[in-house]
Design a protein around this motif. Structure first.
Motif, PDB file in Angstrom:
ATOM      1  N   LEU A 704       3.406 -12.142  60.030  1.00 24.28           N
ATOM      2  CA  LEU A 704       3.094 -11.046  59.110  1.00 24.28           C
ATOM      3  C   LEU A 704       2.370 -11.564  57.869  1.00 24.28           C
ATOM      4  N   CYS A 705       2.844 -12.692  57.313  1.00 22.91           N
ATOM      5  CA  CYS A 705       2.190 -13.256  56.124  1.00 22.91           C
ATOM      6  C   CYS A 705       0.772 -13.693  56.442  1.00 22.91           C
ATOM      7  N   TRP A 706       0.598 -14.390  57.547  1.00 24.89           N
ATOM      8  CA  TRP A 706      -0.737 -14.863  57.899  1.00 24.89           C
ATOM      9  C   TRP A 706      -1.674 -13.700  58.205  1.00 24.89           C
ATOM     10  N   THR A 707      -1.154 -12.644  58.805  1.00 21.42           N
ATOM     11  CA  THR A 707      -1.988 -11.476  59.086  1.00 21.42           C
ATOM     12  C   THR A 707      -2.437 -10.807  57.789  1.00 21.42           C
ATOM     13  N   THR A 708      -1.546 -10.732  56.828  1.00 24.68           N
ATOM     14  CA  THR A 708      -1.920 -10.158  55.529  1.00 24.68           C
ATOM     15  C   THR A 708      -3.012 -10.985  54.856  1.00 24.68           C
ATOM     16  N   THR A 709      -2.912 -12.313  54.968  1.00 21.29           N
ATOM     17  CA  THR A 709      -3.950 -13.178  54.401  1.00 21.29           C
ATOM     18  C   THR A 709      -5.277 -13.033  55.144  1.00 21.29           C
ATOM     19  N   ALA A 710      -5.190 -12.839  56.475  1.00 17.18           N
ATOM     20  CA  ALA A 710      -6.404 -12.747  57.289  1.00 17.18           C
ATOM     21  C   ALA A 710      -7.199 -11.482  57.020  1.00 17.18           C
ATOM     22  N   LEU A 711      -6.603 -10.482  56.386  1.00 21.18           N
ATOM     23  CA  LEU A 711      -7.330  -9.244  56.102  1.00 21.18           C
ATOM     24  C   LEU A 711      -8.525  -9.486  55.188  1.00 21.18           C
ATOM     25  N   ASP A 712      -8.490 -10.578  54.399  1.00 20.15           N
ATOM     26  CA  ASP A 712      -9.616 -10.882  53.511  1.00 20.15           C
ATOM     27  C   ASP A 712     -10.853 -11.312  54.276  1.00 20.15           C
ATOM     28  N   PHE A 713     -10.679 -11.780  55.517  1.00 19.54           N
ATOM     29  CA  PHE A 713     -11.792 -12.370  56.254  1.00 19.54           C
ATOM     30  C   PHE A 713     -12.274 -11.480  57.395  1.00 19.54           C
ATOM     31  N   ILE A 714     -11.817 -10.237  57.454  1.00 19.91           N
ATOM     32  CA  ILE A 714     -12.190  -9.337  58.538  1.00 19.91           C
ATOM     33  C   ILE A 714     -12.974  -8.170  57.952  1.00 19.91           C
ATOM     34  N   GLN A 781      -6.660  -2.962  49.341  1.00 29.01           N
ATOM     35  CA  GLN A 781      -7.852  -3.762  49.080  1.00 29.01           C
ATOM     36  C   GLN A 781      -7.774  -4.446  47.726  1.00 29.01           C
ATOM     37  N   LEU A 782      -6.831  -4.000  46.895  1.00 31.82           N
ATOM     38  CA  LEU A 782      -6.604  -4.630  45.598  1.00 31.82           C
ATOM     39  C   LEU A 782      -5.813  -5.920  45.798  1.00 31.82           C
ATOM     40  N   PRO A 783      -6.229  -7.026  45.227  1.00 32.86           N
ATOM     41  CA  PRO A 783      -5.538  -8.308  45.437  1.00 32.86           C
ATOM     42  C   PRO A 783      -4.088  -8.287  44.972  1.00 32.86           C
ATOM     43  N   GLU A 784      -3.810  -7.573  43.860  1.00 31.47           N
ATOM     44  CA  GLU A 784      -2.431  -7.591  43.354  1.00 31.47           C
ATOM     45  C   GLU A 784      -1.466  -6.899  44.308  1.00 31.47           C
ATOM     46  N   ASN A 785      -1.915  -5.850  44.989  1.00 37.19           N
ATOM     47  CA  ASN A 785      -1.028  -5.178  45.937  1.00 37.19           C
ATOM     48  C   ASN A 785      -0.780  -6.031  47.178  1.00 37.19           C
ATOM     49  N   ARG A 786      -1.818  -6.735  47.656  1.00 39.59           N
ATOM     50  CA  ARG A 786      -1.605  -7.635  48.788  1.00 39.59           C
ATOM     51  C   ARG A 786      -0.693  -8.792  48.391  1.00 39.59           C
ATOM     52  N   GLN A 787      -0.797  -9.212  47.144  1.00 35.20           N
ATOM     53  CA  GLN A 787       0.084 -10.276  46.672  1.00 35.20           C
ATOM     54  C   GLN A 787       1.535  -9.801  46.622  1.00 35.20           C
ATOM     55  N   LYS A 788       1.742  -8.554  46.205  1.00 34.51           N
ATOM     56  CA  LYS A 788       3.094  -8.004  46.214  1.00 34.51           C
ATOM     57  C   LYS A 788       3.653  -7.923  47.637  1.00 34.51           C
ATOM     58  N   LEU A 789       2.806  -7.527  48.587  1.00 31.71           N
ATOM     59  CA  LEU A 789       3.252  -7.450  49.975  1.00 31.71           C
ATOM     60  C   LEU A 789       3.633  -8.825  50.498  1.00 31.71           C
ATOM     61  N   GLN A 790       2.803  -9.836  50.197  1.00 25.35           N
ATOM     62  CA  GLN A 790       3.125 -11.182  50.662  1.00 25.35           C
ATOM     63  C   GLN A 790       4.396 -11.709  50.010  1.00 25.35           C
ATOM     64  N   HIS A 791       4.585 -11.412  48.747  1.00 23.97           N
ATOM     65  CA  HIS A 791       5.811 -11.845  48.068  1.00 23.97           C
ATOM     66  C   HIS A 791       7.039 -11.186  48.689  1.00 23.97           C
ATOM     67  N   PHE A 792       6.919  -9.918  49.074  1.00 26.05           N
ATOM     68  CA  PHE A 792       8.044  -9.220  49.685  1.00 26.05           C
ATOM     69  C   PHE A 792       8.412  -9.855  51.033  1.00 26.05           C
ATOM     70  N   ILE A 793       7.404 -10.228  51.822  1.00 26.95           N
ATOM     71  CA  ILE A 793       7.691 -10.823  53.133  1.00 26.95           C
ATOM     72  C   ILE A 793       8.180 -12.260  52.978  1.00 26.95           C
ATOM     73  N   LYS A 794       7.564 -13.015  52.067  1.00 27.02           N
ATOM     74  CA  LYS A 794       7.896 -14.436  51.926  1.00 27.02           C
ATOM     75  C   LYS A 794       9.303 -14.664  51.389  1.00 27.02           C
ATOM     76  N   GLN A 795       9.887 -13.663  50.757  1.00 23.80           N
ATOM     77  CA  GLN A 795      11.236 -13.877  50.254  1.00 23.80           C
ATOM     78  C   GLN A 795      12.234 -14.093  51.385  1.00 23.80           C
ATOM     79  N   TYR A 796      11.922 -13.562  52.578  1.00 24.14           N
ATOM     80  CA  TYR A 796      12.805 -13.748  53.730  1.00 24.14           C
ATOM     81  C   TYR A 796      12.393 -14.932  54.588  1.00 24.14           C
ATOM     82  N   LEU A 797      11.256 -15.537  54.302  1.00 20.57           N
ATOM     83  CA  LEU A 797      10.704 -16.582  55.171  1.00 20.57           C
ATOM     84  C   LEU A 797      11.302 -17.923  54.781  1.00 20.57           C
ATOM     85  N   TYR A 798      12.053 -18.499  55.697  1.00 21.02           N
ATOM     86  CA  TYR A 798      12.630 -19.821  55.448  1.00 21.02           C
ATOM     87  C   TYR A 798      11.623 -20.890  55.830  1.00 21.02           C
ATOM     88  N   ASN A 799      11.347 -21.809  54.908  1.00 14.93           N
ATOM     89  CA  ASN A 799      10.377 -22.872  55.154  1.00 14.93           C
ATOM     90  C   ASN A 799      11.050 -24.196  54.833  1.00 14.93           C
TER      91      ASN A 799
END
Length: 799
Positions: A704-714, A781-799
């Protein structure tokens, strides 16, 4: 492998010897023989898998139908003279042919089926609306329009050909698998239901093309009615199509490569719905496979539900079937005569590998599930209504309700159901599809390769010594058995591990140093190896999904606490960050309400089939937290109150009155809920258990995180298929750059991530003449909203 020791319950359950059926590894076991055995069950009996849902179908649950929990298993490939009516040395050489010739076969002649299909209202409406068929055209013109579907309608079961194909399949499968174990506990129930005249529909989760052959073969060998099998794969060879259609296989039209292409024909769905009605009127059984990712195959269940609603069919008994493989056979093949011969030639020169375990669940009434109202879908909401306020408003809104997945049912199937709700929101049919996917997955056994794959992929991704892996295999086996999960192995621990590693050897690196007797095992850092291990480990993720959700919620809160502690320490004392991490030792107290809310939000991001649809998200989130308490990861502590619990008169607020006609309301709902807090347990193995559970969902969340990042390149808009293909390519490129986390870049992961973002409103669908096109929503399409989405998903992502 050795025979499972279970007090004679599973007399036929013998795992084939390693030296005969497995390639020899380059190292030898040096662990002492005093290692404990891996138990196939706890106590004397195996776990009772495949029971009906106690909430949706309690009446079907009470019907025992003579099932016996101590019958054990039978190896389908082990055919001897005792299973025939004859004896002697010649019989022992042709016993398989004699056994198949003695099996009972129910013939199914095609009588007036074509005429009845042409006269059905569904087909008439489509033909009348079709410009190619003028109004008032005779029946011959209708038949001409139905020409591509005539072979499908005329599918039948020839007793002689079916017996011959049964003998051929037994011989072929004995060259592919070491054994095929069939659970006999619910087969007696199937015999009882069949004798009562009930119509049976077998539902399994699609894994391989081999699924379509195993279920009819098992039923044939146990004298049950062989079902008409829906095959989702295209077969091009005319002779092969003719043979398959005479043994009850419903194929795709020649003009369509996939089911999606077939459904684009306006006549395909009405013809198939009418064909299902005719088959059920004839008293035939049906076997259907449903995709766990896309829900493909669920339209057949929607047709059956509509027939029951129209009272064309009185009732249908659904039978979930769980099929477990040591190694899932290859599925991405084009079925033709040449590929069949190539497969037969390859089988002749290799030894049988792996085993298969098949569980038939308890039959339950579809009419009861539909009309009882116990499977509640009134709280299903779009995902963007559940999570979008939480993501954009920084978690100030709590997410109640359950995620709606309308895409699991094609829009034309939903429109045929003629519901009062919008066509794309037939939630009850979607709930039935989800329930059957969950039930079929729940009764699947955990094979030894699945267990070892999950440990190597999610606990020891950087490698592990053999002795440590043996210890973890014994620990994880006990955890599975405690959760009432059947395991498809048993015996000496070293032999079980040797058997599993032999099958997984192409995807592992096994290094044995001369100075050390303990080999070191690490997964191969490649896309093929990671995807194979991830596919094998899926059943373990399903088993531990409540614990995984709870562990990710705990990890999210711990990360938030750690960040706040580090920032406050740096701001107040000017302490270096590295020193803070080294000296950080504090006792964290987690609030129950906030921890449950984190788990509840994560539930909405889960792929379909992980949660039972009859359970609310709030209940599942509470169970997820409670499961961590049972595991010993969390310790519950009560929050002290200003007013004692027994002092009712001093409670603040008034009594909450509820409607008395709600069957799901209890008196305890009127009382104030007890407040609890949780602390992390201190045993040495607690962090390892917590991290292992967090890693189970890391692949899905990372995709999900990588897909959100990939939206910039499509560049959008794009057709849906091209959009998913580009996302899949971006996921693979990201994994190759990082040289790790290849399990997050499968085609299924890309499709599931895109579907989640569509439901979340990040990606919008536009229906045009060329099909469905996808584009990024202007809000994201706003960078701040995509950043909020990534932050929401990454909080559950164990690395």
């Amino acid at each position: 492998m050795v025979q499972e020791e279970n007090d004679g319950i599973n007399r036929d359950m013998i795992i084939p010897p390693i030296q005969d059926n497995r390639p020899t590894l380059s190292w030898q076991f040096t662990i002492k023989d005093k290692m404990t055995l891996v138990p196939p069950c706890l106590g004397k009996f195996r776990p009772a898998v495949g029971q009906c849902c106690h909430q949706c179908t309690p009446d079907s649950l009470r019907k025992k139908h003579g099932q016996n929990s101590s019958l054990g298993f039978r190896n389908l490939l082990s055919v001897n003279e005792t299973q025939t009516r004859f004896r002697g040395w010649l019989v022992r050489r042709v016993c398989c042919m004699l056994f198949v010739s003695g099996c009972k076969v129910y013939a199914s002649p095609v009588v007036n089926r074509l005429e009845n299909v042409c006269q059905s209202n569904r087909v008439k409406e489509v033909l009348a609306a079709d410009q190619k068929t003028p109004a008032g055209q005779d029946s011959q013109g209708q038949i001409n329009r139905l020409t591509p579907f005539l072979p499908l309608i005329k599918t039948c079961i020839s007793p002689g050909l079916l017996r011959f194909m049964g003998w051929v399949m037994l011989k072929m499968l004995s060259s592919v698998f070491g054994n095929i174990q069939v659970n006999l506990n619910h087969l007696s129930a199937l015999h009882s239901v069949s004798q009562e005249g009930s119509l049976l529909v077998y539902v399994h989760v699609r894994q391989s093309i081999m699924d379509c052959a195993l279920i009819p073969l098992v039923l044939l060998c146990h004298n049950l009615r062989v079902p008409y099998t829906v095959c989702p794969h295209q077969v091009y060879s005319s002779p092969l199509r003719s043979i398959l259609q005479r043994v009850g296989v419903v194929l795709l039209p020649l003009s369509a490569l996939t089911e999606q292409e077939a459904e684009m024909d306006s006549l395909y769905s009405p013809v198939m719905a009418s064909l299902v009605r005719e088959l059920l009127h004839e008293g035939q059984a049906i076997s259907v496979g449903v995709s766990a990712e896309s829900g493909q195959g669920g339209q057949w269940l929607a047709h059956i539900r509509q027939l029951i609603k129209e009272r064309s069919v009185p009732d249908v008994s659904l039978v979930p079937v769980g099929i477990s493989y040591d190694c899932v056979p290859e599925t991405n093949i084009q079925v033709s005569l040449s590929t069949v011969f190539q497969w037969l030639w390859s089988v002749m020169w290799k030894r049988p590998e792996g085993s298969v375990r098949i569980h038939f669940a308890q039959p339950f009434s579809l009419k009861e599930m539909c009309e009882s109202g116990r499977c509640r879908v009134d709280e299903w909401l779009p995902l963007q209504d559940l999570l979008l306020p939480v993501i954009l408003d920084n978690g100030t809104v709590r997410a109640f309700g359950r995620r709606q997945m309308s895409w699991l049912l094609p829009s034309h199937c939903a429109s045929e159901l003629k519901e009062p709700t919008p066509p794309d929101k037939d939630t009850l049919s979607i709930a039935i599809i989800l329930h059957l996917v969950f039930s079929a997955t729940s009764c699947m056994a955990v094979m030894s390769t699945s267990l070892v794959s999950s440990l190597l992929l999610y606990k020891h991704c950087k490698g592990v010594r053999l002795s440590v892996l043996c210890r973890d295999v014994a620990w994880l086996t006990e955890e599975l058995l405690f959760r009432n999960k059947d395991v498809g192995f048993g015996g000496n621990l070293t032999e079980v591990l040797h058997y599993s590693l032999s099958l997984l050897a192409p995807h592992l690196i096994i290094a044995a140093l001369p100075s050390r007797e303990d080999p070191f095992i690490v997964p191969r850092p490649s896309l093929t190896a990671a995807l194979h291990l991830s596919l094998q480990a899926q059943i373990v993720i399903h088993t531990f999904i409540p614990e995984a959700v709870g562990a990710c919620a705990v990890s999210a809160m711990l990360c938030e606490v750690a960040v706040s502690v580090v920032s406050s320490s740096v701001n107040s004392d000017g302490v270096d960050g590295v020193k803070v991490r080294g000296d950080m030792d504090f006792d964290v107290v987690l609030c129950q309400s906030e921890l449950t809310e984190r788990a509840l939000q994560l539930c909405h991001l889960l792929p379909p089939g992980f949660m039972p649809p009859c359970q609310s998200s709030q209940s599942f989130a509470l169970d997820a937290i409670d499961s961590l308490v049972r595991c010993g990861i969390l310790i519950m502590e009560e929050i002290p109150r200003d007013v004692p619990i027994c002092d009712f008169w001093k409670k603040e607020g008034a009594l909450a009155w509820t409607s008395s006609d709600d069957p799901y309301q209890s008196d305890s709902d009127c009382e104030e809920q007890d407040l609890h807090s949780y602390k992390i347990s201190q045993p040495s193995q607690c962090p390892e258990m917590l991290f292992f559970l967090c890693s189970l969902l890391a692949g899905h969340l990372r995709a999900l995180c990588w897909t959100t990042t990939a939206l910039d390149f499509i560049d959008t808009p794009l057709p849906e298929s091209k959009f998913v293909a580009q996302i899949h390519s971006c996921l693979c490129d990201t994994a190759n750059k990082k040289k790790q986390h290849y399990e997050s870049c499968s085609e299924e992961a890309a499709y599931t991530a895109v579907r989640t973002l569509i439901d979340l409103g990040v990606i919008t669908e536009e229906r045009q003449e060329g099909g469905v096109f996808l584009r990024v929503c202007p809000l994201f399409q706003l960078p701040e909203n995509r950043q909020k989405l990534q932050h929401f998903i990454k909080q559950y992502l164990y690395n």
